[in-house]
Design an enzyme around this catalytic site. Structure first.
Site, PDB file in Angstrom:
ATOM      1  N   GLU A   1     -19.177  -5.823-111.608  1.00 16.12           N
ATOM      2  CA  GLU A   1     -18.146  -5.214-112.511  1.00 16.12           C
ATOM      3  C   GLU A   1     -16.878  -5.761-112.578  1.00 16.12           C
ATOM      4  O   GLU A   1     -16.107  -6.228-113.415  1.00 16.12           O
ATOM      5  CB  GLU A   1     -18.122  -3.734-112.585  1.00 16.12           C
TER       6      GLU A   1
ATOM      7  N   GLY B   1     -13.992   5.762-117.192  1.00 20.23           N
ATOM      8  CA  GLY B   1     -14.347   7.213-117.091  1.00 20.23           C
ATOM      9  C   GLY B   1     -14.696   7.692-115.675  1.00 20.23           C
ATOM     10  O   GLY B   1     -14.589   8.559-115.269  1.00 20.23           O
ATOM     11  N   GLY B   2     -16.050   6.839-115.261  1.00 16.79           N
ATOM     12  CA  GLY B   2     -16.368   7.021-114.124  1.00 16.79           C
ATOM     13  C   GLY B   2     -15.899   6.410-112.701  1.00 16.79           C
ATOM     14  O   GLY B   2     -15.968   6.940-111.546  1.00 16.79           O
ATOM     15  N   SER B   3     -15.551   5.019-112.899  1.00 17.91           N
ATOM     16  CA  SER B   3     -15.055   4.300-111.812  1.00 17.91           C
ATOM     17  C   SER B   3     -13.834   3.448-112.264  1.00 17.91           C
ATOM     18  O   SER B   3     -13.569   3.610-113.425  1.00 17.91           O
ATOM     19  CB  SER B   3     -16.207   3.438-111.205  1.00 17.91           C
ATOM     20  N   THR B   4     -13.333   3.133-110.955  1.00 21.64           N
ATOM     21  CA  THR B   4     -12.151   2.113-111.300  1.00 21.64           C
ATOM     22  C   THR B   4     -12.230   0.860-110.384  1.00 21.64           C
ATOM     23  O   THR B   4     -12.748   0.892-109.377  1.00 21.64           O
ATOM     24  CB  THR B   4     -10.514   2.762-111.074  1.00 21.64           C
ATOM     25  N   GLN B   5     -11.945  -0.195-111.173  1.00 24.49           N
ATOM     26  CA  GLN B   5     -12.093  -1.556-110.285  1.00 24.49           C
ATOM     27  C   GLN B   5     -10.489  -2.154-110.258  1.00 24.49           C
ATOM     28  O   GLN B   5      -9.724  -2.246-111.013  1.00 24.49           O
ATOM     29  CB  GLN B   5     -12.955  -2.438-110.880  1.00 24.49           C
TER      30      GLN B   5
END
Length: 431
Positions: free
Chosen positions: A175, A205-209
């Site tokens: 991602e 909303g659920g993860s950050t990259q």
């Protein structure tokens, strides 16, 4: 038109460079086995040389469809990217964890966008792919599988071309990489074959990259091994710093700050926060679960106590790359962009350039005047404080680090979807 030129250059390089795969690891999603594969469709001489690709992004807060149109102007020329049709629905697939058929229906509704965009005669040649992200990664395996099976059924009934791996969950590393490819492709940095790339920050909303091309070998040497992704592309070897933090997306961070993550007794418990307006009390849903949340009736509220709450979510959980203390430019999108617009930090139609300190200053204003911003979102103080904390205390950015906040680059959505479409071209070997 800029992206058309870039795509022509990219596809030419794909065809001519004889790209070799990087070492086979889970961090090498790009261009394996690419030799002599051209993403073109042969047409009768009198037929329109246009083809399409459909990519679904099934995120934690919504499902989005990207319909890309490519044009092959001359029979012996490679195609160019013409435009993107984009549409989204809320909530995300994960909200239907206990109702997978309804989740499949949302995808069926979005497919209508593709059917209106892609001529009927082209459906059987148009690949349709769905990749789910953090929303499904956070679900129990059997519930995620049931949702994906429903999506597969919808695809199989659609009359589009359905590749064998058309439905699945994308891992966080891919991602981050594919979003980086999209943004650097659209800004011309990959086409120019230059090391002057831009970093990317994606807050879902659920993860950050976070993904960037390190300038210093010390950054690579000092980073955990699984934070470095190596792959070959366009006769160049790239070593990216990239990592996805599951559970640190904006909505998941709210749960953690509220102390509601994995909590029991949700039917009677109320989760209070100094980040919320004092007299606020409502039901709030995320991932198919409803929580009762409120402000603190007694005690302090505002920026300082709110920042202490979100700091507990971030502290010790996020790695700080050495060179982020430098002056690299990062493109930030998704909730970074949305919350900057909601708080009046940037204009929603144009985006804008800000420094990290601008998030902090606006967070202070929002948190100390919650009643003023309550109609925008009662969570705006918490979200702005979290973004500030994530950037400063988490990743370790300096206050004067420049962030380019954007939703689209050259009229194409800033996300991993276009990069994923490129990745699938070489696998599909469309002729």
């Amino acid at each position: 038109m800029a992206q058309q030129v870039f795509l022509l250059g990219v596809l030419s390089l794909w065809a001519l460079s004889g790209c070799r795969p990087a070492e086979a690891t889970e961090y090498s999603p790009l261009f394996p086995g690419m030799d002599n594969v051209l993403p073109i469709i042969t047409r009768p001489a009198n037929a329109s040389r246009i083809f399409y690709a459909v990519m679904f992004d099934a995120g934690s807060t919504g499902t989005r469809i990207h319909v890309y149109t490519f044009i092959q102007k001359e029979r012996d020329e490679l195609p160019v990217l013409d435009n993107e049709m984009f549409h989204s629905v809320k909530p995300g697939l994960s909200a239907y964890a206990d109702m997978p058929e309804r989740g499949g229906d949302t995808v069926r509704q979005l497919l209508k966008v593709a059917k209106k965009t892609v001529p009927r005669l082209e459906w059987k040649r148009t690949p349709v792919v769905l990749r789910a992200t953090a929303g499904l990664r956070l679900l129990p395996e059997e519930k995620a599988r049931a949702l994906l099976e429903q999506v597969q059924q919808v695809f199989d009934e659609s009359k589009f071309f359905i590749p064998s791996d058309s439905v699945g969950i994308m891992n966080g590393t891919n991602e981050g990489i594919l979003a980086w490819v999209t943004v650097n492709f659209l800004t011309g940095h990959l086409y120019s074959n230059s090391n002057k790339t831009v970093g990317t920050l994606d807050l879902g909303g659920g993860s950050t990259q976070i993904t960037f091309l390190p300038k210093s070998k010390k950054t690579i040497e000092a980073s955990p091994a699984d934070y470095i992704a190596r792959f070959d592309m366009f006769n160049s070897t790239y070593e990216l710093y990239t990592h996805s933090y599951l559970g640190h997306g904006l909505k998941a961070a709210r749960l953690a700050a509220l102390g509601a993550l994995g909590a029991e007794g949700l039917e009677w418990r109320v989760f209070a926060s100094s980040c919320l307006p004092r007299k606020f009390r409502e039901d709030w849903a995320f991932g198919g679960i409803t929580y009762k949340v409120s402000g603190v009736e007694e005690g302090t509220s505002g920026y300082k106590p709110c920042y202490e709450e979100v700091l507990r979510v971030v502290k010790g959980a996020v790695h700080q790359p050495l060179e982020l203390k430098g002056s690299s430019i990062f493109y930030a999108f998704s909730y970074y962009f949305d919350r900057a617009v909601d708080s009046g930090l940037i204009d929603g139609s144009r985006g804008g350039t800000v420094e990290v300190r601008d998030f902090k200053n606006r967070a202070k204003e929002v948190c100390n005047k919650m009643s003023k911003y309550r109609t925008v979102s009662p969570f705006l103080c918490m979200d702005m404080a979290y973004i500030t904390c994530l950037l400063k205390e988490g990743f370790g950015f300096k206050e004067d680090t420049v962030l380019q906040l954007t939703k689209k680059v050259n009229n194409v959505e800033a996300s991993w979807a276009l990069g994923a479409a490129f990745d699938h071209f070489k696998n599909l070997n469309i002729h």
